[in-house]
Design a protein around this motif. Structure first.
Motif, PDB file in Angstrom:
ATOM      1  N   GLU A 272      96.249  24.968  78.816  1.00 46.27           N
ATOM      2  CA  GLU A 272      95.139  24.372  79.559  1.00 46.27           C
ATOM      3  C   GLU A 272      95.110  22.852  79.372  1.00 46.27           C
ATOM      4  N   ILE A 273      95.434  22.375  78.197  1.00 45.74           N
ATOM      5  CA  ILE A 273      95.507  20.929  77.977  1.00 45.74           C
ATOM      6  C   ILE A 273      96.611  20.326  78.829  1.00 45.74           C
ATOM      7  N   LEU A 274      97.772  20.972  78.833  1.00 45.09           N
ATOM      8  CA  LEU A 274      98.899  20.482  79.644  1.00 45.09           C
ATOM      9  C   LEU A 274      98.536  20.459  81.124  1.00 45.09           C
ATOM     10  N   SER A 275      97.856  21.487  81.589  1.00 48.43           N
ATOM     11  CA  SER A 275      97.453  21.540  83.005  1.00 48.43           C
ATOM     12  C   SER A 275      96.466  20.440  83.338  1.00 48.43           C
ATOM     13  N   ALA A 276      95.556  20.141  82.411  1.00 45.61           N
ATOM     14  CA  ALA A 276      94.577  19.075  82.650  1.00 45.61           C
ATOM     15  C   ALA A 276      95.268  17.727  82.751  1.00 45.61           C
ATOM     16  N   PHE A 277      96.254  17.480  81.902  1.00 46.69           N
ATOM     17  CA  PHE A 277      96.995  16.225  82.007  1.00 46.69           C
ATOM     18  C   PHE A 277      97.731  16.143  83.342  1.00 46.69           C
ATOM     19  N   GLN A 278      98.326  17.239  83.767  1.00 46.02           N
ATOM     20  CA  GLN A 278      99.032  17.229  85.043  1.00 46.02           C
ATOM     21  C   GLN A 278      98.080  16.948  86.201  1.00 46.02           C
ATOM     22  N   LEU A 279      96.853  17.463  86.103  1.00 47.02           N
ATOM     23  CA  LEU A 279      95.877  17.265  87.165  1.00 47.02           C
ATOM     24  C   LEU A 279      95.289  15.864  87.168  1.00 47.02           C
ATOM     25  N   TYR A 280      94.851  15.384  85.998  1.00 45.18           N
ATOM     26  CA  TYR A 280      94.108  14.131  85.939  1.00 45.18           C
ATOM     27  C   TYR A 280      94.973  12.911  85.605  1.00 45.18           C
TER      28      TYR A 280
END
Length: 308
Positions: A272-280
């Motif tokens: 989830e942290i990795l996905s948030a970085f990819q998104l934001y």
């Protein structure tokens, strides 16, 4: 006025950077129309597009950690990855100097650490002898150049993004105060105050210094693991896209809603942290985030409860 470092950017480079990296159209015409408004637009654009973060610090092996050079700072800003307060404000001065502004460094104190935060004063912006503070690196939304020529002891109260703030004269310094209700996370982290206002910075705005002044006071933030500061112990990244706050702080996501309130939620896994970085923050490769997450001094609590 020389402050010990050379300008590392030409005017042509500066205008190209505004257009290509900060997405500012018609910059030459805007500078000619109103220099103060033009400066404020640059400040906002930097807050939008250049994040404050600890990712690169955590990516650098211990034996190679060092105070960034001007060339390295410029490279990071062209990559759109931003950096800590030192790198962001040093680059901002580089950019503003190339655009014809007179900008000097001044030191400020943070959380009991003396002379550690690099700040900028823009001189003669609105009149001969005028002084305006610029700070694009404190992780707080100061979306304008702040006039230090205000009458009396206290400046007007400003509101940018979620933050209400003001400035108070204190001898030869000026104290930057935040309204505790608008910035409770910083209030708790800085001094745990419950009063209406708390001290965020003490600014020595009359002490013009060269960049070398910050070598000793700032180098430790890039090289020495200190549990009292987050630069080498916490995975953090924040910016203000659309002038709204977004922040990844280890397993916490802080996000400003349409009403200007910062809402908190929690990540439940590393994915989830990795996905948030990819998104934001897609400018950071997945490999960089993985290395930062695996640093031995960074830990993650995936069991935090909402409201905690």
């Amino acid at each position: 006025m020389s402050t010990g470092d050379d300008i590392k950017m030409t005017e042509e480079e500066a205008f190209s950077y505004l257009q290509d990296n900060l997405h500012m159209a018609s910059a030459k015409q805007r500078r000619q129309a109103n220099r103060e408004s033009f400066l404020n637009e640059i400040v906002v654009a930097i807050h939008r597009h250049l994040p404050w973060h600890t990712v690169k610090n955590l990516n650098t092996p211990q034996e190679k950690r060092h105070l960034p050079t001007l060339e390295e700072i410029k490279e990071d800003m062209y990559d759109g990855t931003g950096g800590l307060c030192y790198t962001l404000n040093v680059f901002c001065r580089m950019l503003l100097q190339a655009l014809g502004f007179e900008v000097v460094y001044v030191p400020s104190d943070v959380r009991g650490y003396k002379d550690v935060h690099t700040l900028l004063m823009v001189r003669h912006l609105t009149a001969e002898g005028s002084s305006h503070m610029v700070d694009v690196g404190s992780s707080s939304p100061l979306f304008r150049a702040i006039s230090f020529d205000f009458e009396g002891e206290t400046s007007p109260v400003y509101q940018d993004s979620f933050l209400r703030y003001r400035f108070v004269r204190q001898g030869d310094s000026v104290v930057q105060e935040h309204a505790t209700s608008s910035d409770p996370h910083a209030a708790a982290e800085f001094d745990g105050t419950t009063s209406e206002w708390f001290t965020y910075l003490t600014i020595h705005y009359k002490r013009y210094v060269g960049i070398e002044f910050f070598n000793d006071t700032t180098r430790a933030f890039y090289t020495v693991v200190n549990p009292d500061v987050p630069f080498l112990t916490s995975l953090r990244c924040l910016a203000f896209p659309d002038n709204r706050f977004i922040c990844i702080k280890d397993t916490t996501l802080l996000k400003e809603n349409e009403d200007g309130r910062v809402e908190k939620s929690y990540f439940r896994s590393r994915d989830e942290i990795l996905s948030a970085f990819q998104l934001y923050f897609p400018q950071f490769p997945r490999s960089m985030i993985l290395i930062a997450m695996n640093d031995e001094n960074v830990s993650f609590d995936f069991n935090k409860q909402t409201g905690g």
